[in-house]
Scaffold this active site. Structure first.
Site, mmCIF file in Angstrom:
data_model
loop_
_atom_site.group_PDB
_atom_site.id
_atom_site.type_symbol
_atom_site.label_atom_id
_atom_site.label_comp_id
_atom_site.label_asym_id
_atom_site.label_seq_id
_atom_site.Cartn_x
_atom_site.Cartn_y
_atom_site.Cartn_z
ATOM 1 N N SER A 1 0.809 -1.221 0.000
ATOM 2 C CA SER A 1 0.000 0.000 0.000
ATOM 3 C C SER A 1 0.845 1.275 0.000
ATOM 4 O O SER A 1 0.435 2.290 -0.562
ATOM 5 C CB SER A 1 -0.959 -0.003 1.193
ATOM 6 O OG SER A 1 -0.247 -0.075 2.409
ATOM 7 N N CYS B 1 -6.827 -6.185 0.246
ATOM 8 C CA CYS B 1 -5.582 -6.149 1.018
ATOM 9 C C CYS B 1 -4.935 -4.763 0.948
ATOM 10 O O CYS B 1 -5.468 -3.828 1.537
ATOM 11 C CB CYS B 1 -4.667 -7.275 0.552
ATOM 12 S SG CYS B 1 -3.482 -7.753 1.793
ATOM 13 N N ARG C 1 0.206 -11.346 4.385
ATOM 14 C CA ARG C 1 0.605 -10.130 5.129
ATOM 15 C C ARG C 1 -0.556 -9.134 5.159
ATOM 16 O O ARG C 1 -0.444 -7.961 4.785
ATOM 17 C CB ARG C 1 1.867 -9.505 4.523
ATOM 18 C CG ARG C 1 3.093 -10.384 4.773
ATOM 19 C CD ARG C 1 4.394 -9.799 4.283
ATOM 20 N NE ARG C 1 4.696 -8.479 4.824
ATOM 21 C CZ ARG C 1 5.116 -8.250 6.058
ATOM 22 N NH1 ARG C 1 5.260 -9.247 6.904
ATOM 23 N NH2 ARG C 1 5.386 -7.032 6.453
ATOM 24 N N HIS D 1 -7.671 -12.057 -0.414
ATOM 25 C CA HIS D 1 -7.473 -12.001 -1.871
ATOM 26 C C HIS D 1 -8.344 -12.989 -2.638
ATOM 27 O O HIS D 1 -7.830 -14.030 -3.081
ATOM 28 C CB HIS D 1 -6.020 -12.366 -2.197
ATOM 29 C CG HIS D 1 -5.011 -11.381 -1.737
ATOM 30 N ND1 HIS D 1 -4.602 -10.322 -2.506
ATOM 31 C CD2 HIS D 1 -4.324 -11.297 -0.584
ATOM 32 C CE1 HIS D 1 -3.703 -9.622 -1.856
ATOM 33 N NE2 HIS D 1 -3.518 -10.187 -0.680
ATOM 34 N N GLU E 1 -9.103 -12.844 -5.594
ATOM 35 C CA GLU E 1 -8.584 -12.949 -6.965
ATOM 36 C C GLU E 1 -7.574 -14.081 -7.114
ATOM 37 O O GLU E 1 -7.299 -14.515 -8.231
ATOM 38 C CB GLU E 1 -7.974 -11.610 -7.421
ATOM 39 C CG GLU E 1 -6.630 -11.227 -6.811
ATOM 40 C CD GLU E 1 -6.741 -10.626 -5.411
ATOM 41 O OE1 GLU E 1 -7.830 -10.682 -4.810
ATOM 42 O OE2 GLU E 1 -5.717 -10.120 -4.921
#
Ligand code: GLN
Length: 198
Positions: free
Chosen positions: A53, A82, A143, A179, A181
């Protein structure tokens, strides 16, 4: 009227945008990678991928995307996974560029160093009706941040058995700490497409 093929952007500055793009394309969306403010034009929704990020925030600042993304989120659907969820949040409890448009407070890397990656099965009532038998979602955490609290218009969509929030929604804004995806379960993306079409 439902739009049969919404146009969805995937912020492609850093992170696993290719996995999101592939899943959205499989679901019939028209997908565009977004790196510049003008590439937001004409989109029905935008995905902020997982990654780092701080890097996404820094690059978004360099590319002049912060204000355009905030504007976009005023009326359009945005889904952050995330790192993308962190970027959406109003508070990450440290100084880094954030969109700050979702009333969630997150704690980055909240699950400790030893357990950097794990997955759990969680029921997500908001997804009911999207798969036969409504099986729990397999949530993959890498994480991952913790969604410490939701406030204002934001609500929790899913939590771990101990109550820790892992998914939230605020109008057309959607955030998951995990996630979908990469787990192959496309229900969150289908839920997001419905938000983008609404
Ligand atoms: N740890 C990353 C961060 O704090 C997020 C990890 C991820 O997106 N899988 O930005």
């Amino acid at each position: 009227m439902m739009n049969p093929s919404p146009t969805i952007g995937v912020l492609a500055l850093q992170g696993d945008f290719a996995e999101h793009a592939a899943m959205l394309a499989r679901l019939g969306a028209t997908v565009r990678e977004v790196r510049l403010p003008e590439e937001l034009e004409g989109l029905d929704g935008l995905v902020l991928p997982g990654g780092e990020s701080t890097t996404i925030g820094k690059l978004a600042t360099d590319y002049g995307l912060i204000e355009p993304l905030r504007q976009f989120g005023q009326s359009k659907a945005i889904y952050g996974t995330c790192a993308g969820a962190i970027f959406l949040s109003k508070d990450a409890e440290r100084s880094q560029p954030l969109l700050g448009i979702m009333d969630i407070t997150v704690e980055r890397n909240a699950y400790g160093r030893q357990v950097e990656s794990f997955d759990v099965q969680v029921p997500v009532p908001a997804l009911n009706g999207l798969a036969a038998g409504d099986p729990p979602v397999r949530a993959v955490f890498i994480r991952a941040p913790l969604i410490k609290s939701v406030s204002g218009e934001a609500t929790s969509l899913a939590s771990l058995p101990d109550g820790r929030i892992i998914a939230a929604q605020q109008g057309k804004l959607l955030a998951t700490a995990f996630h979908p995806e990469i787990s192959g379960d496309d229900r969150f993306h289908r839920y997001f497409l419905k938000l983008a079409e609404s």
